[in-house]
Structure formats: C-alpha cells, structure tokens
Design a protein around this motif. Sequence first.
Motif, PDB file in Angstrom:
ATOM      1  N   MET A 184      -1.263   1.981  -7.831  1.00  0.00           N
ATOM      2  CA  MET A 184      -0.057   2.526  -7.208  1.00  0.00           C
ATOM      3  C   MET A 184       0.827   3.075  -8.318  1.00  0.00           C
ATOM      4  N   CYS A 243      -3.092  -6.186  -1.383  1.00  0.00           N
ATOM      5  CA  CYS A 243      -2.375  -5.317  -2.318  1.00  0.00           C
ATOM      6  C   CYS A 243      -3.284  -4.254  -2.917  1.00  0.00           C
ATOM      7  N   ASP A 244      -2.835  -3.018  -2.831  1.00  0.00           N
ATOM      8  CA  ASP A 244      -3.510  -1.910  -3.490  1.00  0.00           C
ATOM      9  C   ASP A 244      -3.462  -2.168  -4.999  1.00  0.00           C
ATOM     10  N   GLU A 247       5.734  -0.218   0.460  1.00  0.00           N
ATOM     11  CA  GLU A 247       5.044   0.911  -0.161  1.00  0.00           C
ATOM     12  C   GLU A 247       4.941   0.826  -1.679  1.00  0.00           C
ATOM     13  N   SER A 248       5.495  -0.229  -2.285  1.00  0.00           N
ATOM     14  CA  SER A 248       5.446  -0.305  -3.748  1.00  0.00           C
ATOM     15  C   SER A 248       5.344  -1.749  -4.213  1.00  0.00           C
ATOM     16  N   GLU A 253       0.855  -1.198   0.000  1.00  0.00           N
ATOM     17  CA  GLU A 253       0.000   0.000   0.000  1.00  0.00           C
ATOM     18  C   GLU A 253       0.881   1.234   0.000  1.00  0.00           C
ATOM     19  N   ASP A 254       0.656   2.122  -0.990  1.00  0.00           N
ATOM     20  CA  ASP A 254       1.472   3.331  -1.084  1.00  0.00           C
ATOM     21  C   ASP A 254       0.972   4.482  -0.216  1.00  0.00           C
ATOM     22  N   GLU A 255      -0.239   4.385   0.289  1.00  0.00           N
ATOM     23  CA  GLU A 255      -0.782   5.416   1.168  1.00  0.00           C
ATOM     24  C   GLU A 255      -0.496   5.047   2.624  1.00  0.00           C
TER      25      GLU A 255
END
Length: 111
Positions: A101, A97-98, A76-77, A52-54
């Motif tokens: 991104m 997983c988001d 974050e990535s 998650e990048d947020e």
Amino acid sequence: HTKLKKTLARLKQTLRKAQSAELELSGGIELSGVELTETPINVGDMPVLIVEDEPFQAEALSELCTSCGYPVSAVESGEAAVRMVRSGTIKFKLVLCDVRMPGMTGVDVLR
C-alpha cells in the motif's frame, strides 16, 4: 479478477471451516480424560478489520466476511488501521491486511 475470485473462494471456504470447527466445539470435546465444554461462538462477536487501498478488493472482502456473519470495519491505509486498533474502540479478532500500500505497508502495520 480471476485470481481474486479464486482467493476469495479459498478465504470463504476457510471461514466456513473455522465456523464449523467452532460449532463442533460447542458441544464439548474430551481431551486426555478431561471434558471441555464451550459455549457456542457467535461470529457476530468476532470483528474483522480489512486494510485495503483498492476499493474493489476491500468491498469484495467486506462482502465475503459479512456474508459469513462477521462484523466488518474497513480502512484504506495502514495509518488508519493503526489509529483504529490503538483507539481500542473495537477489539478486532482478525485483521486482513494488504501488504503493498502507499505510505505504511502491511508489514509496517503488523509491527
């Protein structure tokens, strides 16, 4: 934030249901005349990877999983997630997983 809170509440409920189902199986079940017994599942042996990048969302998901007893790693990535999984250091049982991104998307990570 309201939508995120509702999503987290649903995820927490799902994790709790999964834990309950695992505990019910620990006593053994009968299926078509065959007795199946399993040892209780220790969620501490079920590592979760959060991609998650947020930061706020990553922290909320991490706290939720940790509060349910799961060990958590967060990156974050997508690129970092792929490196971590490929390293084989930790055998993740679940990856949250988001999808959107920068750089590698969640769909790219799954491929």
